[in-house]
Enzyme design. Structure first.
Site, short mmCIF file in Angstrom:
data_model
loop_
_atom_site.label_atom_id
_atom_site.label_comp_id
_atom_site.label_asym_id
_atom_site.label_seq_id
_atom_site.Cartn_x
_atom_site.Cartn_y
_atom_site.Cartn_z
N ASP A 76 -14.14 18.96 8.61
CA ASP A 76 -13.06 18.79 7.39
C ASP A 76 -13.01 20.67 7.24
O ASP A 76 -13.27 20.93 6.31
CB ASP A 76 -12.98 18.25 6.75
N HIS A 77 -11.69 21.38 7.64
CA HIS A 77 -11.79 22.83 7.02
C HIS A 77 -11.56 22.76 5.80
O HIS A 77 -12.17 23.71 5.36
CB HIS A 77 -10.68 23.65 8.72
N HIS A 139 -8.64 16.10 4.52
CA HIS A 139 -8.18 16.30 3.15
C HIS A 139 -8.88 16.29 1.83
O HIS A 139 -8.83 16.79 1.46
CB HIS A 139 -7.84 17.41 3.80
C1 BG6 Z 1 -4.59 21.02 9.11
C2 BG6 Z 1 -3.46 20.13 9.56
O1 BG6 Z 1 -5.72 20.00 9.62
O2 BG6 Z 1 -4.44 21.47 7.68
C3 BG6 Z 1 -2.41 20.92 9.51
O3 BG6 Z 1 -3.18 18.87 10.82
C4 BG6 Z 1 -1.75 21.89 8.22
O4 BG6 Z 1 -1.08 20.40 8.86
C5 BG6 Z 1 -3.27 21.82 7.13
O5 BG6 Z 1 -1.07 22.44 7.91
C6 BG6 Z 1 -3.32 23.14 6.02
O6 BG6 Z 1 -4.63 23.58 6.44
P1 BG6 Z 1 -4.73 24.83 4.43
O7 BG6 Z 1 -5.93 25.43 4.75
O8 BG6 Z 1 -3.13 25.23 5.43
O9 BG6 Z 1 -4.45 23.75 3.39
#
Ligand code: BG6
Length: 397
Positions: A76-77, A139
């Site tokens: 989960d990045h 997230h």
């Molecule tokens: C991804 C979603 O996991 O996270 C995207 O699939 C979203 O829809 C993105 O735009 C948001 O990531 P960050 O790091 O830009 O907040």
């Protein structure tokens, strides 16, 4: 082990649509690639981890037949972001915040992930997914667990993830009635972003002109445990909103007396805001005496900015996580039971939405603060969404 100077360790990285992950994992097993007598073999799995509780469970079963759980790294990045890791540091690396981090002092907590982007070129994926599955199921629930978890006995994968799962287990799955009261769906119509006109979701390439996919979601969660009973966690995520902004705002209770204000309604309350991105940092707002003859409080902020303190360059989330997977540190990856606990919360919402009358989409203009109905979600007079301003959201008062 080294052969010709090369490492024998193997790290697979699977980033595919939900339907392709199971056959790939099974194929790795059938080809004998999941075990390696010369070094370690690990697998990184990107979301989606299924579309619902059953799908996630089935995927986990397949993965567990091929790989041992300690070799599985579900990414989960958000967990790799420096500002997200800092939530634990802020809470458990300092002694002054944790004593007040509970229902006795905190009135409510807001977690926001607002984007100005639309669906870009991902319509096929997004049509099937929607904002709840795309952002909240992973997230935002992760941000919530880090904000709400108990202090772990050590900073290691088992202790940290065990406590995060405890938080998720304390969130009761919602009945249909509760879903109707505690969730709001939205979809953007045409509008303006940065002064330029942009199409509505239904006009985006690859999107069904009658699509019912939500591009915005707001949910009021409750954590039924000793620390958080009675404290609402308002969570919202959306695309094509007024500004890009991810943050956690912790709202403290007001003082019991309005000594420095005209009425109790005017009393400012303290807010700790963790700005996850952009403008990364943390601010603490409090009342200060306005210079002059009267004892009148006005709100001021103490601010910590990553850029000022550490300069602009921090590792990206993926750099951090890929290195952790190579080092064998799973603390910032999602454990099997954690993923299933997330879906146990999300799936009843999806199921209730399928039965409830469909909302009138589109219900917010691109570039706005989201659907008006999101304000109606909040039932307490003293609670309200912060406005999505360019430098972080703000109290609109
Ligand atoms: C991804 C979603 O996991 O996270 C995207 O699939 C979203 O829809 C993105 O735009 C948001 O990531 P960050 O790091 O830009 O907040």
């Amino acid at each position: 082990m080294q052969k010709n100077g090369a490492s024998q360790n193997v790290l697979f990285y699977i980033s595919t649509s939900a339907s392709l992950a199971p056959p790939i994992v099974e194929g790795l097993g059938a080809a004998g690639l999941a075990r390696n007598s010369q070094g370690w073999t690990r697998i990184i799995l990107e979301k989606p981890f299924g579309r619902d509780l059953q799908g996630a469970h089935e995927l986990n079963e397949i993965v567990s037949r091929v790989f041992d759980e300690p070799s599985v790294y579900r990414i989960d990045h958000y967990l790799g972001k420096e500002t997200v890791q800092n939530i634990m540091m802020f809470r458990f690396g300092n002694s002054m915040f944790e004593p007040v981090w509970n229902r006795n002092y905190i009135e409510y907590i807001e977690i926001t992930a607002a984007e100005t982007l639309g669906v870009e070129n991902r319509a096929a994926f997004y049509e099937e997914t929607g904002a709840l599955r795309d952002m909240v199921a992973n997230h935002l629930l992760q941000l919530l667990t880090l904000t709400a978890m108990e202090p772990p006995v050590a900073f290691d994968a088992d202790a940290v993830r065990g406590h995060k799962v405890e938080v998720l287990r304390a969130i009761p799955p919602m009945s249909k009635d509760v879903v109707a009261r505690h969730t709001v769906r939205g979809q953007y119509g045409p509008g303006q972003i940065d002064g330029k006109p942009v199409p509505g979701y239904r006009q985006e390439k690859g999107v069904d002109p009658n699509s019912r996919t939500e591009t915005y979601v707001a949910v009021e969660f409750h954590i039924d445990n000793w620390r958080w009973a009675g404290v609402p966690f308002y969570v919202r995520a959306g695309k094509r909103l007024a500004n890009q902004l991810t943050e956690i705002a912790v709202h403290f209770k007001r003082t019991p007396q309005a000594l420095f204000s005209r009425s109790p309604k005017d009393v400012h309350h303290n807010v700790i805001t963790m700005r996850i991105q952009p403008n990364e940092g943390i601010s603490v707002s409090f009342g200060a005496k306005q210079p002059g003859p009267q004892m009148r409080a006005i709100r001021v902020d103490m601010d910590f900015s990553y850029r000022d303190a550490f300069g602009g360059e921090t590792p990206t989330a993926y750099e951090t996580l890929l290195l952790d997977a190579m080092r064998g540190d799973a603390t910032l990856f999602t454990r099997r039971d954690e993923v299933e606990a997330e879906w146990r919360i999300i799936t009843p919402i999806e199921e209730a939405w399928a039965e409830l009358p469909p909302p009138q989409f589109p219900n917010y203009a691109a570039g706005s603060e989201g659907p008006e109905a999101a304000d109606g979600l909040i039932q307490y007079d003293r609670h309200r969404w912060r406005r999505l301003t360019r430098n972080g959201s703000d109290e609109d008062q």
